[in-house]
Design a protein around this motif. Structure first.
Motif, PDB file in Angstrom:
ATOM      1  N   LEU A   1       0.840  -1.203   0.000  1.00 15.21           N
ATOM      2  CA  LEU A   1       0.000   0.000   0.000  1.00 15.21           C
ATOM      3  C   LEU A   1       0.873   1.249   0.000  1.00 15.21           C
ATOM      4  CD1 LEU A   1      -2.803  -1.011   2.564  1.00 15.21           C
ATOM      5  CD2 LEU A   1      -2.686  -1.406   0.084  1.00 15.21           C
ATOM      6  N   PRO A   2       0.566   2.195  -0.925  1.00 15.80           N
ATOM      7  CA  PRO A   2       1.398   3.395  -1.034  1.00 15.80           C
ATOM      8  C   PRO A   2       1.103   4.386   0.096  1.00 15.80           C
ATOM      9  CG  PRO A   2      -0.425   3.514  -2.595  1.00 15.80           C
ATOM     10  CD  PRO A   2      -0.517   2.180  -1.923  1.00 15.80           C
ATOM     11  N   ILE A   3       2.104   4.609   0.930  1.00 11.07           N
ATOM     12  CA  ILE A   3       1.930   5.569   2.017  1.00 11.07           C
ATOM     13  C   ILE A   3       3.091   6.556   2.003  1.00 11.07           C
ATOM     14  CG2 ILE A   3       0.603   4.015   3.515  1.00 11.07           C
ATOM     15  CD1 ILE A   3       3.141   3.449   5.060  1.00 11.07           C
ATOM     16  N   THR A   4       2.839   7.714   2.568  1.00  7.18           N
ATOM     17  CA  THR A   4       3.906   8.707   2.602  1.00  7.18           C
ATOM     18  C   THR A   4       4.943   8.325   3.668  1.00  7.18           C
ATOM     19  OG1 THR A   4       4.444  10.983   3.198  1.00  7.18           O
ATOM     20  CG2 THR A   4       2.444  10.098   4.114  1.00  7.18           C
ATOM     21  N   ASP A   5       6.196   8.708   3.418  1.00  3.93           N
ATOM     22  CA  ASP A   5       7.267   8.437   4.380  1.00  3.93           C
ATOM     23  C   ASP A   5       6.998   9.105   5.724  1.00  3.93           C
ATOM     24  OD1 ASP A   5       8.572   7.003   2.489  1.00  3.93           O
ATOM     25  OD2 ASP A   5       9.940   8.635   1.898  1.00  3.93           O
ATOM     26  N   TYR A   6       6.215  10.203   5.669  1.00  2.53           N
ATOM     27  CA  TYR A   6       5.940  10.934   6.909  1.00  2.53           C
ATOM     28  C   TYR A   6       5.223  10.082   7.951  1.00  2.53           C
ATOM     29  CZ  TYR A   6       6.996  15.129   4.146  1.00  2.53           C
ATOM     30  OH  TYR A   6       7.596  16.063   3.361  1.00  2.53           O
ATOM     31  N   VAL A   7       4.572   9.000   7.468  1.00  9.99           N
ATOM     32  CA  VAL A   7       3.844   8.145   8.413  1.00  9.99           C
ATOM     33  C   VAL A   7       4.779   7.621   9.502  1.00  9.99           C
ATOM     34  CG1 VAL A   7       2.700   5.894   8.615  1.00  9.99           C
ATOM     35  CG2 VAL A   7       1.933   7.524   6.877  1.00  9.99           C
ATOM     36  N   SER A   8       6.048   7.393   9.107  1.00 12.69           N
ATOM     37  CA  SER A   8       6.999   6.836  10.074  1.00 12.69           C
ATOM     38  C   SER A   8       7.281   7.814  11.222  1.00 12.69           C
ATOM     39  CB  SER A   8       8.307   6.464   9.376  1.00 12.69           C
ATOM     40  OG  SER A   8       8.890   7.648   8.846  1.00 12.69           O
ATOM     41  N   GLU A   9       6.969   9.098  10.992  1.00 11.05           N
ATOM     42  CA  GLU A   9       7.215  10.092  12.039  1.00 11.05           C
ATOM     43  C   GLU A   9       6.039  10.249  12.998  1.00 11.05           C
ATOM     44  OE1 GLU A   9       9.047  13.770  10.670  1.00 11.05           O
ATOM     45  OE2 GLU A   9       9.612  12.748   8.805  1.00 11.05           O
ATOM     46  N   LEU A  10       4.966   9.519  12.726  1.00 11.14           N
ATOM     47  CA  LEU A  10       3.780   9.627  13.587  1.00 11.14           C
ATOM     48  C   LEU A  10       3.899   8.683  14.765  1.00 11.14           C
ATOM     49  CD1 LEU A  10       0.978   9.508  10.861  1.00 11.14           C
ATOM     50  CD2 LEU A  10       1.901  11.553  11.980  1.00 11.14           C
ATOM     51  N   ARG A  11       3.408   9.135  15.917  1.00 15.06           N
ATOM     52  CA  ARG A  11       3.367   8.220  17.047  1.00 15.06           C
ATOM     53  C   ARG A  11       2.018   7.508  17.093  1.00 15.06           C
ATOM     54  NH1 ARG A  11       4.970  12.274  21.529  1.00 15.06           N
ATOM     55  NH2 ARG A  11       4.318  13.572  19.802  1.00 15.06           N
ATOM     56  N   ILE A  12       1.845   6.521  16.193  1.00 14.36           N
ATOM     57  CA  ILE A  12       0.623   5.720  16.275  1.00 14.36           C
ATOM     58  C   ILE A  12       1.022   4.267  16.209  1.00 14.36           C
ATOM     59  CG2 ILE A  12      -1.069   7.367  15.350  1.00 14.36           C
ATOM     60  CD1 ILE A  12      -0.729   6.155  12.624  1.00 14.36           C
ATOM     61  N   ASP A  13       0.275   3.399  16.880  1.00 13.70           N
ATOM     62  CA  ASP A  13       0.708   1.997  16.906  1.00 13.70           C
ATOM     63  C   ASP A  13       0.315   1.299  15.607  1.00 13.70           C
ATOM     64  OD1 ASP A  13      -1.809   0.760  17.037  1.00 13.70           O
ATOM     65  OD2 ASP A  13      -1.828   0.812  19.226  1.00 13.70           O
ATOM     66  N   GLU A  14       0.910   0.169  15.403  1.00 12.65           N
ATOM     67  CA  GLU A  14       0.792  -0.583  14.146  1.00 12.65           C
ATOM     68  C   GLU A  14      -0.661  -0.925  13.813  1.00 12.65           C
ATOM     69  OE1 GLU A  14       3.258  -0.952  12.094  1.00 12.65           O
ATOM     70  OE2 GLU A  14       2.195  -2.247  10.686  1.00 12.65           O
ATOM     71  N   ASN A  15      -1.430  -1.294  14.842  1.00 15.48           N
ATOM     72  CA  ASN A  15      -2.822  -1.659  14.572  1.00 15.48           C
ATOM     73  C   ASN A  15      -3.654  -0.461  14.132  1.00 15.48           C
ATOM     74  OD1 ASN A  15      -2.742  -4.393  14.903  1.00 15.48           O
ATOM     75  ND2 ASN A  15      -3.014  -4.269  17.138  1.00 15.48           N
ATOM     76  N   GLU A  16      -3.392   0.679  14.779  1.00 19.37           N
ATOM     77  CA  GLU A  16      -4.111   1.886  14.399  1.00 19.37           C
ATOM     78  C   GLU A  16      -3.765   2.265  12.958  1.00 19.37           C
ATOM     79  OE1 GLU A  16      -3.456   5.136  17.102  1.00 19.37           O
ATOM     80  OE2 GLU A  16      -4.789   6.463  15.981  1.00 19.37           O
ATOM     81  N   LEU A  17      -2.493   2.137  12.621  1.00 13.80           N
ATOM     82  CA  LEU A  17      -2.072   2.469  11.265  1.00 13.80           C
ATOM     83  C   LEU A  17      -2.734   1.549  10.241  1.00 13.80           C
ATOM     84  CD1 LEU A  17      -0.285   4.190   9.414  1.00 13.80           C
ATOM     85  CD2 LEU A  17       1.525   2.484   9.695  1.00 13.80           C
ATOM     86  N   LYS A  18      -2.764   0.262  10.561  1.00 13.27           N
ATOM     87  CA  LYS A  18      -3.432  -0.687   9.650  1.00 13.27           C
ATOM     88  C   LYS A  18      -4.878  -0.284   9.426  1.00 13.27           C
ATOM     89  CE  LYS A  18      -0.635  -4.769  10.527  1.00 13.27           C
ATOM     90  NZ  LYS A  18      -0.332  -5.696  11.620  1.00 13.27           N
ATOM     91  N   ASN A  19      -5.541   0.079  10.534  1.00 11.21           N
ATOM     92  CA  ASN A  19      -6.937   0.484  10.431  1.00 11.21           C
ATOM     93  C   ASN A  19      -7.091   1.723   9.551  1.00 11.21           C
ATOM     94  OD1 ASN A  19      -9.706   0.347  11.013  1.00 11.21           O
ATOM     95  ND2 ASN A  19      -9.463   1.858  12.653  1.00 11.21           N
TER      96      ASN A  19
END
Lengths: 325, 325
Positions: free
Chosen positions: A241-259
């Motif tokens: 899935l195409p996501i921006t690199d900025y996602v890595s700078e967010l403090r969210i857990d893996e499950n939330e990101l998947k959702n």
């Protein structure tokens, strides 16, 4: 006392200058007239947006105007159509003043230039409730060339344009559910507020895409619409899935990101399927139009959607999108 | 707890059955497709109706549905068009339940049969404010045969269909401003709630009427739209205005009645102009279609509207309609 403009004054002062196609008669008659070139048909989409539901009541009028136009023409573009005309009905609460209307209609004028469309008619009413904007967009497509939801076939590849999830992250930032530094905040919020319909790409997908839809409800939900209509199953790889690199700078857990990636909406990217024979054409389109297009999976026999990891194992996920069935 | 239906369920349960034209794809795709016969063009009208403004919040769902459809197709018909398709967006407050939606959509189904039209698309959203219904109606007319507002010429006769003022009297009865016996009450309220677009007549006025409009804002206001667009003046005879005999049974004074007839709205009758050479054709149409058509005045050089009495003297009246300029 400030004199409130009546409906006729609002139309003549703010909306008539936007009605520059001759078939609109400058909004000075009761109907608009639309003619159609030989071998073409009209395609029509409608969206009603409510303040506090589809946008924030604190959003700037220019952003509201842009969003209302863009979510609507996104439907036309994602189906291979060329947007041409729109009709705008607006229910105005008392607190909307001339300044608001001036900014709102100025922004509509900019969007008209961006997307080569014209205001052709509409209605202006007052309401005791929230601001409501209804837009009907009319586009053209060659007869029987509309890209439907129901043409996906087993073996087809599944593609998505741009990046997904960013709009939903922007929404969660607006709602104070995610906190980030201000640079990132602007990046994500803009993705939520200002979708970018791929107007060059959409019509070029005719004779290439076997099915298409724009992602408004969320990747899984909208992919599910294609699967149901086409009577097929989708297998997608989560890690493609195409996501921006900025996602890595967010403090969210893996499950939330998947959702967020699978079920978040408001991307207004094009999700489409195509026979694998067309993969080089799609790569060429991506390059020539400078639009990221990512293959995220394949269509197979069956029904439903499975999300796989890099080992082709089925991931254990809650696919909210199904709730919309 | 009663489970609330979501948007998708509301569409599939209530609205999809109304979408029987193939171009609507049963509301199962993102857009509708409309093709057009050679030598024809589409004409489009839009009306947004707000509960508490355009109808009473206590009105029955079936009446709301009928009114929303009819005021909209009235525009198409009065311009010589044949209504074909409609798109319906609805903002639903929480208190709207399945029973309401069932009655509303059942009534839409009846109106579809009455007027040979099909639901082609729309949107369903929720709102914290009043119920709002937006309808876009699309009709067809031969290329360049649309009857505009701007074709009235000095010497033309001015005609109106049906009777005028009754809808406004019905509205005033609903508002308890006029009291009458229950038989009359029903007569007038029905005129307000259920306008009757003259679907047979409208298209037959092509090549006969030089200009036309439906009376929604009031006779003077709408006649004024024609005069402004055509750059002409209208002279009408007050005592020629078609009114129901029941008016004589109302206890309202002469000035109030004048105001109702000249400035009351919601009639949705056709107001049109025609060259006097066509008067016998118009009488024939009136007879063959069983639609009352009354000549109420003439178009002359100049601007504005004068209302004359039987001695051709200018009457001293407040013409509210002008406020809309």
């Amino acid at each position: 006392m400030i004199k409130q403009k009546n409906e006729f004054e609002i139309i003549s002062d703010f909306f008539s200058p936007l009605a520059r196609d001759k078939g609109s008669f400058g909004l000075s008659d009761d109907v608009a007239a639309l003619s159609l070139e030989k071998d073409y048909e009209f395609i029509v989409s409608t969206d009603m947006l409510v303040s506090g539901v589809h946008f924030f009541s604190s959003d700037k009028p220019e952003d509201v105007a842009s969003k209302c136009i863009r979510v609507n023409i996104s439907d036309i573009i994602s189906k291979g159509g060329i947007p041409k005309y729109y009709f705008l009905s607006i229910a105005l609460p008392k607190e909307i003043d001339d300044k608001w209307l001036r900014s709102f209609t100025k922004s509509l004028g900019i969007e008209q230039k961006n997307f080569d469309i014209f205001l052709m008619g509409g209605d202006t009413v007052s309401t005791s409730g929230p601001l409501i904007v209804n837009i009907v967009c009319i586009g053209v497509v060659k007869n029987n060339h509309l890209i439907r939801r129901n043409g996906a076939r087993p073996g087809d590849d599944i593609y998505v344009t741009g990046e997904i999830g960013s709009a939903k992250i922007g929404l969660e930032i607006c709602k104070k559910n995610i906190t980030v530094n201000s640079n990132l905040e602007n990046y994500f919020i803009k993705k939520y507020r200002l979708p970018k319909p791929k107007k060059q790409l959409g019509p070029k997908l005719i004779n290439i895409a076997t099915s298409s839809i724009d992602i408004s409800d969320g990747l899984i939900s909208d992919l599910n619409h294609i699967c149901l209509a086409s009577n097929v199953k989708a297998e997608i790889n989560y890690y493609l899935l195409p996501i921006t690199d900025y996602v890595s700078e967010l403090r969210i857990d893996e499950n939330e990101l998947k959702n967020i990636l699978l079920n978040g909406g408001d991307d207004y990217e094009i999700l489409f399927t195509a026979n694998s024979e067309n993969s080089s054409k799609i790569i060429d389109l991506s390059k020539s139009l400078k639009v990221d297009i990512t293959k995220i999976g394949v269509i197979v026999d069956g029904e439903g959607i499975v999300v796989l990891n890099n080992e082709s194992e089925k991931m254990d996920l809650i696919l909210d999108g199904y709730k919309h069935r």
